[in-house]
Write a protein that holds these residues in place. Structure first.
Motif, short mmCIF file in Angstrom:
data_model
loop_
_atom_site.label_atom_id
_atom_site.label_comp_id
_atom_site.label_asym_id
_atom_site.label_seq_id
_atom_site.Cartn_x
_atom_site.Cartn_y
_atom_site.Cartn_z
N ILE A 1 0.84 -1.20 0.00
CA ILE A 1 0.00 0.00 0.00
C ILE A 1 0.87 1.25 0.00
O ILE A 1 0.56 2.26 -0.64
CB ILE A 1 -0.93 0.01 1.23
N GLU A 2 2.02 1.16 0.71
CA GLU A 2 2.89 2.33 0.87
C GLU A 2 3.90 2.50 -0.25
O GLU A 2 4.67 3.47 -0.24
CB GLU A 2 3.62 2.24 2.21
N ILE A 3 3.91 1.58 -1.21
CA ILE A 3 4.86 1.69 -2.32
C ILE A 3 4.66 3.02 -3.06
O ILE A 3 5.63 3.68 -3.46
CB ILE A 3 4.71 0.50 -3.29
N ALA A 4 3.42 3.42 -3.23
CA ALA A 4 3.13 4.66 -3.94
C ALA A 4 3.34 5.90 -3.09
O ALA A 4 3.60 6.98 -3.61
CB ALA A 4 1.69 4.63 -4.46
N SER A 5 3.24 5.75 -1.77
CA SER A 5 3.32 6.92 -0.90
C SER A 5 4.63 6.98 -0.11
O SER A 5 5.29 8.02 -0.07
CB SER A 5 2.14 6.93 0.08
N GLY A 6 5.01 5.87 0.50
CA GLY A 6 6.22 5.87 1.31
C GLY A 6 5.94 5.45 2.74
O GLY A 6 4.84 5.63 3.24
N CYS A 7 6.96 4.90 3.38
CA CYS A 7 6.85 4.42 4.76
C CYS A 7 7.57 5.40 5.68
O CYS A 7 8.76 5.66 5.50
CB CYS A 7 7.45 3.02 4.87
N ILE A 8 6.86 5.93 6.65
CA ILE A 8 7.46 6.92 7.56
C ILE A 8 8.54 6.28 8.42
O ILE A 8 9.53 6.95 8.76
CB ILE A 8 6.36 7.58 8.40
N TYR A 9 8.38 5.01 8.79
CA TYR A 9 9.43 4.34 9.56
C TYR A 9 10.74 4.31 8.77
O TYR A 9 11.82 4.59 9.30
CB TYR A 9 9.03 2.91 9.89
N ILE A 10 10.65 3.95 7.50
CA ILE A 10 11.86 3.79 6.68
C ILE A 10 12.43 5.15 6.29
O ILE A 10 13.64 5.39 6.42
CB ILE A 10 11.55 2.94 5.43
#
Length: 225
Positions: A96-105
Protein backbone atom coordinates in the motif's frame (compact mmCIF):
# COMPACT_ATOMS: atom_id res chain seq x y z
CA UNK A 1 -15.71 14.92 18.50
CA UNK A 2 -15.79 18.67 18.98
CA UNK A 3 -15.16 20.97 16.06
CA UNK A 4 -11.61 21.72 17.22
CA UNK A 5 -10.83 18.01 17.56
CA UNK A 6 -12.27 17.32 14.12
CA UNK A 7 -10.16 20.06 12.58
CA UNK A 8 -7.05 18.72 14.32
CA UNK A 9 -7.78 15.19 13.07
CA UNK A 10 -8.30 16.51 9.54
CA UNK A 11 -4.99 18.37 9.68
CA UNK A 12 -3.20 15.22 10.82
CA UNK A 13 -4.76 13.17 8.02
CA UNK A 14 -3.38 15.58 5.43
CA UNK A 15 -0.07 15.88 7.30
CA UNK A 16 0.55 12.13 7.33
CA UNK A 17 -0.10 11.98 3.58
CA UNK A 18 2.40 14.78 2.97
CA UNK A 19 4.97 13.27 5.35
CA UNK A 20 4.68 9.86 3.67
CA UNK A 21 5.33 11.48 0.30
CA UNK A 22 7.90 14.15 1.18
CA UNK A 23 9.32 12.89 4.48
CA UNK A 24 8.87 14.38 7.91
CA UNK A 25 11.33 17.16 7.09
CA UNK A 26 9.30 18.01 4.01
CA UNK A 27 6.29 18.69 6.20
CA UNK A 28 5.91 22.44 6.65
CA UNK A 29 3.24 24.54 8.27
CA UNK A 30 2.95 26.65 5.11
CA UNK A 31 2.33 23.67 2.83
CA UNK A 32 -0.11 22.15 5.29
CA UNK A 33 -2.01 25.42 5.64
CA UNK A 34 -2.24 25.66 1.86
CA UNK A 35 -3.60 22.11 1.54
CA UNK A 36 -6.13 22.76 4.33
CA UNK A 37 -7.14 26.22 3.01
CA UNK A 38 -6.22 27.61 6.40
CA UNK A 39 -3.91 30.30 7.66
CA UNK A 40 -0.57 29.36 9.22
CA UNK A 41 -1.77 30.73 12.53
CA UNK A 42 -4.85 28.52 12.23
CA UNK A 43 -2.65 25.43 11.91
CA UNK A 44 -0.39 26.62 14.74
CA UNK A 45 -3.45 26.95 16.95
CA UNK A 46 -3.69 23.14 16.99
CA UNK A 47 0.05 22.41 17.32
CA UNK A 48 2.56 24.32 19.39
CA UNK A 49 5.37 24.00 16.84
CA UNK A 50 6.40 22.26 13.65
CA UNK A 51 8.21 19.62 15.72
CA UNK A 52 5.04 18.96 17.75
CA UNK A 53 3.19 18.45 14.47
CA UNK A 54 5.85 16.03 13.22
CA UNK A 55 5.73 14.04 16.46
CA UNK A 56 1.93 13.78 16.28
CA UNK A 57 2.24 12.52 12.70
CA UNK A 58 4.69 9.82 13.84
CA UNK A 59 2.31 8.77 16.62
CA UNK A 60 -0.64 8.64 14.22
CA UNK A 61 1.35 6.53 11.78
CA UNK A 62 2.24 4.11 14.55
CA UNK A 63 -1.40 3.80 15.64
CA UNK A 64 -2.47 3.12 12.06
CA UNK A 65 0.28 0.51 11.67
CA UNK A 66 -0.92 -1.23 14.82
CA UNK A 67 -4.52 -1.23 13.58
CA UNK A 68 -3.60 -2.64 10.16
CA UNK A 69 -0.83 -5.07 11.10
CA UNK A 70 -0.46 -5.84 14.80
CA UNK A 71 -3.96 -6.09 16.27
CA UNK A 72 -5.45 -8.29 13.51
CA UNK A 73 -2.43 -10.60 13.78
CA UNK A 74 -2.76 -11.29 17.51
CA UNK A 75 -6.19 -12.78 16.83
CA UNK A 76 -4.36 -15.72 15.27
CA UNK A 77 -3.16 -18.69 17.32
CA UNK A 78 0.02 -18.11 19.31
CA UNK A 79 3.23 -19.14 17.63
CA UNK A 80 3.90 -19.60 13.95
CA UNK A 81 0.34 -18.80 12.70
CA UNK A 82 0.56 -15.41 14.43
CA UNK A 83 4.10 -14.74 13.19
CA UNK A 84 3.14 -15.63 9.62
CA UNK A 85 0.11 -13.34 9.84
CA UNK A 86 2.27 -10.49 11.13
CA UNK A 87 4.65 -10.80 8.21
CA UNK A 88 1.85 -11.23 5.68
CA UNK A 89 0.02 -8.12 6.86
CA UNK A 90 3.34 -6.26 7.05
CA UNK A 91 3.97 -7.05 3.37
CA UNK A 92 0.46 -5.95 2.55
CA UNK A 93 1.09 -2.65 4.32
CA UNK A 94 4.29 -2.12 2.33
CA UNK A 95 2.47 -2.75 -0.95
CA UNK A 96 0.00 0.00 0.00
CA UNK A 97 2.89 2.33 0.87
CA UNK A 98 4.86 1.69 -2.32
CA UNK A 99 3.13 4.66 -3.94
CA UNK A 100 3.32 6.92 -0.90
CA UNK A 101 6.22 5.87 1.31
CA UNK A 102 6.85 4.42 4.76
CA UNK A 103 7.46 6.92 7.56
CA UNK A 104 9.43 4.34 9.56
CA UNK A 105 11.86 3.79 6.68
CA UNK A 106 12.07 7.39 5.44
CA UNK A 107 12.30 8.58 9.04
CA UNK A 108 15.24 6.26 9.71
CA UNK A 109 17.09 7.91 6.81
CA UNK A 110 16.16 11.45 7.84
CA UNK A 111 16.92 11.05 11.55
CA UNK A 112 19.59 8.34 11.73
CA UNK A 113 22.17 10.83 13.02
CA UNK A 114 19.93 13.67 14.20
CA UNK A 115 19.29 13.50 17.95
CA UNK A 116 16.02 14.85 19.26
CA UNK A 117 12.45 14.01 20.22
CA UNK A 118 11.38 12.99 16.71
CA UNK A 119 14.21 10.48 16.44
CA UNK A 120 13.42 9.12 19.90
CA UNK A 121 9.78 8.63 18.97
CA UNK A 122 10.69 6.78 15.77
CA UNK A 123 13.24 4.57 17.54
CA UNK A 124 10.79 3.70 20.32
CA UNK A 125 8.06 2.71 17.88
CA UNK A 126 10.31 0.60 15.66
CA UNK A 127 11.73 -1.16 18.71
CA UNK A 128 8.21 -1.79 19.98
CA UNK A 129 7.35 -3.54 16.72
CA UNK A 130 10.60 -5.53 16.74
CA UNK A 131 9.90 -6.60 20.32
CA UNK A 132 6.44 -7.83 19.28
CA UNK A 133 8.01 -9.89 16.49
CA UNK A 134 10.67 -11.24 18.85
CA UNK A 135 8.07 -12.24 21.45
CA UNK A 136 6.01 -13.97 18.77
CA UNK A 137 9.07 -15.86 17.54
CA UNK A 138 9.77 -17.10 21.08
CA UNK A 139 6.15 -18.22 21.40
CA UNK A 140 6.57 -20.20 18.18
CA UNK A 141 9.54 -21.96 19.78
CA UNK A 142 7.56 -22.63 22.98
CA UNK A 143 4.70 -24.05 20.91
CA UNK A 144 7.09 -26.42 19.17
CA UNK A 145 6.54 -24.81 15.76
CA UNK A 146 10.18 -23.73 15.50
CA UNK A 147 13.33 -25.50 16.66
CA UNK A 148 14.39 -25.05 20.27
CA UNK A 149 17.72 -23.52 19.16
CA UNK A 150 16.01 -20.86 17.03
CA UNK A 151 17.80 -17.51 17.28
CA UNK A 152 14.85 -15.13 17.65
CA UNK A 153 17.05 -12.04 17.28
CA UNK A 154 18.46 -13.34 13.99
CA UNK A 155 15.00 -14.32 12.77
CA UNK A 156 13.59 -10.84 13.39
CA UNK A 157 16.69 -9.25 11.83
CA UNK A 158 16.23 -11.23 8.63
CA UNK A 159 12.50 -10.50 8.54
CA UNK A 160 13.30 -6.81 8.72
CA UNK A 161 15.89 -7.23 5.98
CA UNK A 162 13.27 -8.77 3.69
CA UNK A 163 10.90 -5.84 4.26
CA UNK A 164 13.63 -3.28 3.62
CA UNK A 165 14.63 -5.13 0.46
CA UNK A 166 11.01 -5.21 -0.68
CA UNK A 167 10.57 -1.49 -0.09
CA UNK A 168 13.81 -0.69 -1.95
CA UNK A 169 13.11 -2.87 -4.98
CA UNK A 170 9.40 -2.15 -5.27
CA UNK A 171 9.49 1.60 -4.57
CA UNK A 172 12.93 2.70 -5.79
CA UNK A 173 13.76 0.21 -8.55
CA UNK A 174 10.13 -0.50 -9.52
CA UNK A 175 10.96 -4.20 -9.87
CA UNK A 176 8.09 -6.49 -10.73
CA UNK A 177 7.70 -9.57 -8.54
CA UNK A 178 9.28 -7.96 -5.47
CA UNK A 179 6.37 -8.91 -3.21
CA UNK A 180 6.55 -12.55 -4.30
CA UNK A 181 10.31 -12.61 -3.69
CA UNK A 182 9.86 -11.21 -0.19
CA UNK A 183 7.26 -13.86 0.61
CA UNK A 184 9.48 -16.64 -0.78
CA UNK A 185 12.35 -15.33 1.31
CA UNK A 186 10.21 -15.46 4.44
CA UNK A 187 8.99 -18.98 3.66
CA UNK A 188 12.57 -20.14 3.18
CA UNK A 189 13.62 -18.42 6.40
CA UNK A 190 10.86 -20.09 8.42
CA UNK A 191 11.64 -23.47 6.86
CA UNK A 192 15.24 -23.14 8.08
CA UNK A 193 13.95 -22.87 11.65
CA UNK A 194 10.87 -25.05 11.38
CA UNK A 195 10.62 -27.95 13.82
CA UNK A 196 10.57 -31.15 11.77
CA UNK A 197 8.65 -32.86 14.57
CA UNK A 198 6.14 -30.49 16.19
CA UNK A 199 5.64 -30.59 19.93
CA UNK A 200 2.23 -32.25 19.59
CA UNK A 201 3.74 -34.99 17.48
CA UNK A 202 6.52 -35.47 20.02
CA UNK A 203 4.00 -35.84 22.84
CA UNK A 204 1.97 -38.28 20.79
CA UNK A 205 5.09 -40.26 19.94
CA UNK A 206 6.15 -40.28 23.59
CA UNK A 207 2.71 -41.42 24.70
CA UNK A 208 2.65 -44.17 22.08
CA UNK A 209 6.08 -45.30 23.21
CA UNK A 210 4.92 -45.50 26.83
CA UNK A 211 1.82 -47.44 25.79
CA UNK A 212 3.91 -49.88 23.79
CA UNK A 213 6.25 -50.35 26.74
CA UNK A 214 3.29 -51.12 29.03
CA UNK A 215 1.91 -53.65 26.54
CA UNK A 216 5.32 -55.26 26.17
CA UNK A 217 5.68 -55.46 29.96
CA UNK A 218 2.27 -57.09 30.36
CA UNK A 219 3.04 -59.56 27.56
CA UNK A 220 6.34 -60.47 29.17
CA UNK A 221 4.66 -60.95 32.54
CA UNK A 222 2.08 -63.29 31.05
CA UNK A 223 4.72 -65.34 29.30
CA UNK A 224 6.61 -65.78 32.54
CA UNK A 225 3.45 -66.96 34.28
Amino acid sequence: MRKGEMTRAAILDVAITLASRDGLEGLTIGLLAEKMNMSKSGVFAHFGSREDLQIEVVKLYHRQFEQEVFYPSIKEARGLPRLECMFGRWIRQVTIEIASGCIYISGAVEYDDRPGEIREQLVTMVRTWQLALHRCALQAVEAGHLNADTDADQLVYEMYGLILGLHHDARFLKKAGSVERAQKGFDRLIDSYRNAQPLAAKKSSSENQKTNQKIAAKTAARSIQ
